[in-house]
Design an enzyme around this catalytic site. Structure first.
Site, short mmCIF file in Angstrom:
data_model
loop_
_atom_site.label_atom_id
_atom_site.label_comp_id
_atom_site.label_asym_id
_atom_site.label_seq_id
_atom_site.Cartn_x
_atom_site.Cartn_y
_atom_site.Cartn_z
N SER A 4 0.76 -1.17 0.02
CA SER A 4 -0.06 -0.11 -0.04
C SER A 4 0.89 1.23 0.02
O SER A 4 2.20 1.21 0.51
CB SER A 4 -0.96 0.10 1.34
N1 SAH Z 1 -0.65 -5.00 4.17
C1 SAH Z 1 -0.04 -4.91 2.87
C2 SAH Z 1 -0.82 -4.85 1.83
C3 SAH Z 1 -1.05 -5.95 1.09
S1 SAH Z 1 -2.17 -5.86 -0.24
C4 SAH Z 1 0.99 -3.79 3.03
O1 SAH Z 1 1.76 -3.65 3.93
O2 SAH Z 1 1.02 -2.99 2.08
C5 SAH Z 1 -3.41 -6.84 0.49
C6 SAH Z 1 -3.32 -8.37 0.73
O3 SAH Z 1 -4.57 -8.80 1.03
C7 SAH Z 1 -2.76 -9.08 -0.34
O4 SAH Z 1 -1.66 -9.71 0.10
C8 SAH Z 1 -3.95 -10.23 -0.56
O5 SAH Z 1 -3.42 -11.38 -0.76
C9 SAH Z 1 -4.65 -10.14 0.90
N2 SAH Z 1 -6.18 -10.73 1.19
C10 SAH Z 1 -7.07 -10.68 0.22
N3 SAH Z 1 -8.20 -11.10 0.85
C11 SAH Z 1 -7.77 -11.86 1.75
C12 SAH Z 1 -8.37 -12.66 2.87
N4 SAH Z 1 -9.55 -12.86 2.75
N5 SAH Z 1 -7.50 -12.92 3.93
C13 SAH Z 1 -6.30 -12.76 4.09
N6 SAH Z 1 -5.48 -11.79 3.29
C14 SAH Z 1 -6.20 -11.35 2.08
#
Ligand code: SAH
Length: 271
Positions: free
Chosen positions: A114
């Site tokens: 993000s």
């Molecule tokens: N927190 C991260 C952002 C990751 S993007 C950062 O530090 O930038 C969002 C993430 O959510 C992705 O890796 C995706 O696989 C995950 N995601 C989507 N649906 C999910 C679910 N139901 N359970 C766990 N993770 C999920």
């Protein structure tokens, strides 16, 4: 559960500074940053990609934080945490020079890390409401670990962080990337975050890094009374907006904030 719907733009409490050290007694004892800035910077420097950025990464981060502040992000504890976590360690070598730009970047498997301003804004919101009155947020659940960057920031602000990721290779990657930072208060869980993480519920804070069409009921169930949830959610107009839910003795209060762009929340696991 009653859900009175307040439609607000930009909650005023978001600018409130976190109350700093309280005595370590009581149910919400205060958290200290996990490592001094210098230590974090030296760890970052040791593991730096061969671009030369690592040696001065604390300086580059400081300038990024100044830009975030100029954009209106004012929660000093959140900004301090962002100033300490080496974001360049969480992106691919080829993207290291963009690590301190305010942009999301690919982390593989169709997912992204993000934007720093969005991470700051969401955590600022998470630490508002009753959590601001309590002076801190003790136990946080993050949905969507991705590469682990936001979990590392959260670990500097909360006593305990539980972070769930549904894509196994990303869960493994986050574990690997966070290890050198010696974060001891974040637990990474491979699982479907739509179900929350019942074993450690209830949480004072729940923060979702992926956006769905509806709020999974498990999240509300696992939110403590006095707790706050921040998640991207699709609104009636089809836009993704940041939604804050405060759980109170009387039920849940919801407020709607700015338009955002997150990867989709999906159910089930990916091996
Ligand atoms: N927190 C991260 C952002 C990751 S993007 C950062 O530090 O930038 C969002 C993430 O959510 C992705 O890796 C995706 O696989 C995950 N995601 C989507 N649906 C999910 C679910 N139901 N359970 C766990 N993770 C999920």
């Amino acid at each position: 559960m009653a859900t009175p719907k307040k439609t607000l733009v930009r909650a005023p409490e978001s600018a409130a500074p976190l109350v700093q050290p309280l005595p370590a007694a009581g149910p919400r004892a205060v958290l200290r940053p996990q490592q001094p800035l210098q230590h974090a910077a030296s760890v970052a420097a040791r593991h730096a990609a061969p671009t030369g950025l690592g040696l001065d990464s604390a300086g580059v981060r400081f300038r990024m934080v100044q830009r975030l502040r100029a954009e209106g992000l004012r929660h000093e504890a959140v900004l301090a945490a962002i100033a300490e976590v080496p974001r360049h360690r969480f992106v691919d070598g080829a993207l290291v020079t963009q690590a301190y730009e305010d942009t999301s970047l690919p982390i593989g498997h169709g997912q992204t890390i993000s934007k720093p301003s969005v991470v700051a804004r969401m955590i600022e919101l998470l630490m508002g409401g009753a959590n601001a009155r309590a002076g801190q947020v003790v136990r946080v659940l993050e949905i969507g670990t991705g590469c682990g960057y936001q979990a590392a920031v959260l670990a500097r602000l909360a006593r305990q962080v539980f972070s769930v990721e549904r894509i196994k290779p990303l869960h493994d990657k986050a574990r690997e990337l966070m290890a050198p930072l010696r974060i001891t208060n974040a637990r990474l869980i491979y699982g479907d975050g739509m179900l929350g993480h019942p074993p450690n519920a209830p949480y004072d804070g729940i923060i979702a890094a992926a956006g769905g069409d509806a709020m999974p009921p498990a999240w509300i169930d696992q939110l403590a009374v006095g707790g706050r949830l921040v998640a991207p959610l699709r609104d009636e107009a089809g836009r993704q907006v940041l939604v804050v839910v405060d759980r109170t003795e009387r039920g849940c209060e919801r407020s709607v904030h700015e338009v955002v762009q997150f990867v989709p929340l999906r159910s089930g696991l990916v091996r």
